[in-house]
Design a protein around this motif. Structure first.
Motif, short mmCIF file in Angstrom:
data_model
loop_
_atom_site.label_atom_id
_atom_site.label_comp_id
_atom_site.label_asym_id
_atom_site.label_seq_id
_atom_site.Cartn_x
_atom_site.Cartn_y
_atom_site.Cartn_z
N ASP A 1 -35.38 32.84 27.28
CA ASP A 1 -34.20 33.03 28.12
C ASP A 1 -32.98 33.31 27.23
N ALA A 2 -32.13 34.20 27.70
CA ALA A 2 -30.96 34.59 26.90
C ALA A 2 -30.08 33.39 26.56
N GLY A 3 -29.96 32.45 27.49
CA GLY A 3 -29.11 31.28 27.26
C GLY A 3 -29.59 30.43 26.09
N VAL A 4 -30.90 30.36 25.91
CA VAL A 4 -31.46 29.57 24.80
C VAL A 4 -30.93 30.11 23.48
N HIS A 5 -30.92 31.43 23.38
CA HIS A 5 -30.51 32.03 22.11
C HIS A 5 -29.02 31.86 21.85
N LYS A 6 -28.24 31.80 22.92
CA LYS A 6 -26.81 31.50 22.75
C LYS A 6 -26.64 30.07 22.23
N LEU A 7 -27.41 29.14 22.79
CA LEU A 7 -27.31 27.75 22.33
C LEU A 7 -27.80 27.61 20.89
N LEU A 8 -28.87 28.32 20.56
CA LEU A 8 -29.39 28.25 19.19
C LEU A 8 -28.35 28.77 18.19
N LYS A 9 -27.62 29.79 18.61
CA LYS A 9 -26.55 30.33 17.76
C LYS A 9 -25.49 29.25 17.50
N LEU A 10 -25.14 28.55 18.57
CA LEU A 10 -24.14 27.47 18.42
C LEU A 10 -24.60 26.40 17.45
N ILE A 11 -25.85 25.97 17.59
CA ILE A 11 -26.28 24.85 16.75
C ILE A 11 -26.50 25.30 15.31
N GLU A 12 -26.76 26.57 15.13
CA GLU A 12 -26.85 27.06 13.75
C GLU A 12 -25.50 26.98 13.04
N LEU A 13 -24.43 27.17 13.79
CA LEU A 13 -23.09 27.05 13.21
C LEU A 13 -22.73 25.61 12.87
N GLU A 14 -23.41 24.66 13.54
CA GLU A 14 -23.12 23.24 13.30
C GLU A 14 -23.88 22.68 12.11
N GLY A 15 -25.13 23.16 11.93
CA GLY A 15 -26.00 22.54 10.92
C GLY A 15 -26.47 21.18 11.36
N GLY A 16 -26.90 20.37 10.40
CA GLY A 16 -27.38 19.02 10.72
C GLY A 16 -28.84 18.85 10.31
N PHE A 17 -29.28 17.60 10.27
CA PHE A 17 -30.65 17.30 9.84
C PHE A 17 -31.66 17.81 10.87
#
Lengths: 438, 438
Positions: free
Chosen positions: A41-57
Motif C-alpha cells: 500500500d502506498a501509505g506504508v511506503h510513506k510511513l517507512l520514509k518517515l521512520i527512515e528519517l528518524e533512525g533508531g535501533f
C-alpha cells in the motif's frame, strides 16, 4: 476498591481457556494475512520514509517488508498496514478493528521482552475482551458522535493487553491504562482516507509508549475510570451504570470466541457486508432497467458508511451505494475496486439512483440491511440479509481463513511455515520463530 | 470555501507585526528559562531513559541536557520539561500553556529544516493566535468537561504553527490540521502528576508527526472543522456559530500581545494566582488563631485546581488550599514546596480548615478570588484579587523576565549568550545559534 481497581484486578486474574486460545490463533493468522495483503500500500511506503528519517535501533519486524525498526515505529507501521485495506477482522461489540491495534502492540513488545507463545495468545484474548467491554461501557453514542473506536478504545485495550503479557502488577496495569486513556484519539471523519488505518497504528504506538512509561515508573492518576473527568465522563455519556459491563463474567466466556472475531472475505467495511450479501442474492442486473435502488439499514448500522457519493474506490470501502453498484454490474469485489483511483461513470450513474434509509427497530430485531430495486417498468425485487458471511452467526471457518492466507501469500513454503508457527504458538517458549517469519 | 479552508487561509496570510514579535521574544526567553528550571526533574530522566532505548539520529537539542535526539523525541522531552514545574507561561484565552507545546514543536522542526529567526518568531505568534482562537471556539465547556487544552488544542495549534513556519500551502496546512485533530487528547484528571506536563510533550510530538506526515503526502479528510463528526462537534458542543471567533480580526491584533502571555513568578497553577495574591495581602498570621478560611472563586475559575486536599507538594500546585496555607504560615513560594514530598502536618491542619466556594457572576464582573479568614475570637479579615502579578492587567515586565532567567541560570556567561541570541533572533538567518545554546 474503585472501578478502575476492580477492572484491572479482573485483567490481572484472567486465565483464557482453550477455545479462546484456538480463536486467537486464527486471529493471528488472519491479521498477518491481512497485513501481508496491504504490504505494498502506498501509505506504508510513506510511513517507512518517515521512520527512515528518524533512525533508531532495528529490533522489531515490520510485516512483509523484510526489515526491522524500533518497537514504537513497528507498532505504527504494522498497525497501519494491518488495517490498510480494511481486510482485517472486526468485532461487533468493539465496533472496530481489534487485532490491528492489539497484535501490532503485542508483537512490538514481544520483540524486546521475554514472552512465551502462550502468554502472547492469552494477552491477545485479554485485549479483545477489554476492548469489547470498554466499547460496550462507553456506549454506541461514543462511536456515533464521531469517534473511531479502533483508535480511541484500541489504545486502552492494547496497553492493558501489553501490560498483561508482561505480567504487570495491578498498580502497573492501572498506570498503563492511565497513559493510554490520556492518549485516546481518532476521528471517524477520516474514513475513506489513509488516516483511517493510521489510527490503528497510532493507537498501537501509543499503547507501546503507555507500557514503556509504566516500566520507567512514570506517574499518572491511576484511577482513569473513577472520579470527576474520568474516561467515561469525557468520552462517553458517563451517566449510566456500566460497571457490570466491565466486570461481570470474566473467565466464563471470552469475547474473542463469543460473539467472536468477524473475519473478512472482502476488502471493505463490515457494515456494508449485510447490504452486499443482500445484493449478491439479487445478482447481476441490466443496470439500464433500474429506476431506483433503496437500501434500508436497521438502527444506525450504516454509521461507518460515511460516503454516500464516493469519488474514489478507497472512499468506496465506506459506501454501500458503491458496493451495491459493483454487485449489480456483476463486478468482482476485489482489491482493485477499492483503491485510490476514481470511480467509473457507470458505477457513478447507479450510485446516483441509490437512496439510503434508516429504520429504528426494537433491540430484539436482529441487525439487517435490505436492498430493494425498483425497475423502470414498475417491477420490484428486494432481498434482506441478517447473517452475511463472516458475521457472528455465519462465521468464516478455519479452513476458509487458511484459504484466504494462501490466496494472499501465494508462496507454499512461507504458508507452511506460517501455519506451523501459528498453530503451535502456545507451545513456543518465545516468539522468535514468528517474529522471524513475518 | 469551507470553514477549514477559510481558517487555513487566515494562517497562510498571517503577517505578525513588531509588537507581537517583541512579545514572542519574551515568550522564548521565559520558555527556555522555565525549561531550564525543570531540567533536573525526575520525569525528564525517565523520558531520557526511554529515548535511549529507542536510539535514532541525534539532531534536535534537549534543553539543559547537553544532548540531542530525534525531532520527535526532543518535542516530547522539551514539551515535558518546559511544563514540568508549571512555571511556564499560560494564556487566559487558551486556558492552557501555549509555549511548552508550540516552541517545543518549532524547535524540533527548525533543527531539521531551513528556518530564519524571523519566520520562527512569526510562527510562534501564529501558534498562540490559533490556540487561543480554537480554545475560544470550542468553548469553556471543553475544558470543564475534563479536557486539558494544553494537549487537546495545543497539538492543533503547534501543527499549524509548524506548517506556517515551513511555508506550507493552504492544502498542506489543512492536512497538518487534520492529522493533529485526529491525535487530539489529554485528560485533566492527571493534574498534579507527571502526566500533566507529559501532555505538552505528547502534543508537541504529535504536532511534529502531523507536519511530517503532511510532508510525505500522507492523506486525510482535509476538512477537520466542517461536516459531520468535525472537531468542534466531537470535542465541543458544536452547535453554536464560532466562525467569527476563528476568522475575524486576523492581522489587526495578536493574542500573544493582547491579552498577552501570562508569565509566571511562582511554580504553581495560574488559577491559584488570584487567591495567592489575596492571601499575600493578608500576610503571615498566627495559624492557631484561625477558625476557618473561606476562598471564593468567580465563575468556575477554580476548575484547574483539582486538589482540594493534596497529599504532595506536586498535587499542591493545583490546590488553592495548600498555597494559601503556605502564605498564611509566611513560607516562601519556592520550588521545594511543590515537589513530590508529602505535605507537612501544619499545612494539612490549615487545609482542613479551608472551604472553597464558587459564585456565578455576570460576565461583566472581572475574574476574582476572595480569601476570607474567620478567627476563633470572631474577628474576620478578607482580601480580593482581580489582577495578580503576571495576569493580563498586571503584566510581568521584560526586566522581570530577565531577572527570572538570571535567578534560574545562575551563569552570567550563558545568560548573556541567551539574551544576545534571543533578542536578535529576528535578524538571524537560521536558528543554529539558539539551538546550540540550549
Amino acid at each position: 476498591m474503585s472501578l478502575t481497581e476492580k477492572f484491572v484486578d479482573k485483567i490481572y486474574h484472567a486465565t483464557p481457556d482453550g477455545e479462546a486460545i484456538e480463536c486467537a490463533k486464527l486471529g493471528v493468522l488472519d491479521y498477518l494475512t491481512s497485513s501481508y495483503a496491504g504490504k505494498d500500500d502506498a501509505g506504508v511506503h510513506k510511513l517507512l520514509k518517515l521512520i527512515e528519517l528518524e533512525g533508531g535501533f532495528q529490533v522489531s519486524p515490520i510485516i512483509g517488508q523484510g526489515r526491522k525498526s524500533t518497537p514504537l515505529q513497528s507498532a505504527l507501521v504494522n498497525g497501519f498496514l494491518a488495517h490498510a485495506l480494511d481486510f482485517d477482522d472486526v468485532h461487533t461489540e468493539v465496533r472496530g478493528h481489534p487485532s490491528a491495534v492489539l497484535l501490532s502492540t503485542l508483537l512490538a513488545l514481544a520483540s524486546t521482552n521475554d514472552v512465551t507463545g502462550k502468554r502472547f495468545l492469552e494477552a491477545y484474548v485479554v485485549g479483545v475482551e477489554v476492548m469489547a467491554r470498554i466499547a460496550r461501557a462507553v456506549k454506541d453514542s461514543h462511536y456515533e458522535k464521531g469517534w473511531h473506536n479502533t483508535g480511541t478504545i484500541g489504545v486502552l485495550a492494547a496497553a492493558l493487553a501489553g501490560g498483561y503479557m508482561l505480567q504487570f502488577s495491578r498498580d502497573q496495569l492501572a498506570q498503563a491504562l492511565g497513559f493510554a486513556a490520556t492518549q485516546s484519539s481518532g476521528l471517524r471523519c477520516h474514513f475513506g482516507t489513509e488516516t483511517k488505518p493510521l489510527h490503528a497504528g497510532l493507537a498501537a504506538r501509543a499503547a507501546v509508549l503507555s507500557v514503556n512509561l509504566t516500566m520507567v515508573n512514570f506517574v499518572n492518576n491511576s484511577n482513569s475510570f473513577d472520579g470527576k473527568g474520568n474516561y467515561f465522563e469525557v468520552y462517553g455519556e458517563g451517566t449510566e451504570n456500566y460497571s457490570s459491563t466491565l466486570l461481570d463474567g470474566w473467565n466464563d466466556s471470552w469475547k474473542i470466541a463469543s460473539p467472536g472475531l468477524w473475519f473478512k472475505i472482502y476488502p471493505f467495511c463490515s457494515a456494508a457486508y449485510f447490504g452486499a450479501d443482500a445484493a449478491l442474492r439479487i445478482g447481476k442486473l441490466n443496470v439500464e432497467d433500474i429506476q431506483e435502488i433503496i437500501i434500508t439499514f436497521s438502527n444506525n448500522t450504516d454509521a461507518a458508511l460515511i460516503h454516500h457519493n464516493p469519488k474514489t474506490g478507497e472512499q468506496g470501502r465506506f459506501s454501500i451505494e458503491y458496493i451495491v453498484s459493483l454487485i449489480l454490474q456483476g463486478q468482482p469485489l476485489e482489491f482493485k475496486q477499492f483503491e485510490g483511483s476514481p470511480i467509473d461513470s457507470v458505477s457513478q450513474t447507479i450510485i446516483n439512483k441509490t437512496v439510503r434509509q434508516n429504520v429504528k427497530e426494537p433491540s430484539t430485531v436482529p441487525r439487517y440491511t435490505k436492498v430493494k430495486i425498483v425497475f423502470k417498468n414498475g417491477d420490484m425485487i428486494e432481498e434482506t440479509s441478517t447473517t452475511p458471511k463472516g458475521s457472528p452467526n455465519n462465521k468464516v471457518t478455519k479452513q476458509e481463513i487458511i484459504e484466504k492466507c494462501k490466496s494472499i501469500l501465494k508462496n507454499e513454503e512461507l504458508e507452511e511455515k506460517w501455519m506451523e508457527s501459528i498453530f503451535t504458538l502456545n507451545d513456543a517458549t518465545d516468539l522468535s520463530d514468528l517474529l522471524c517469519l513475518i
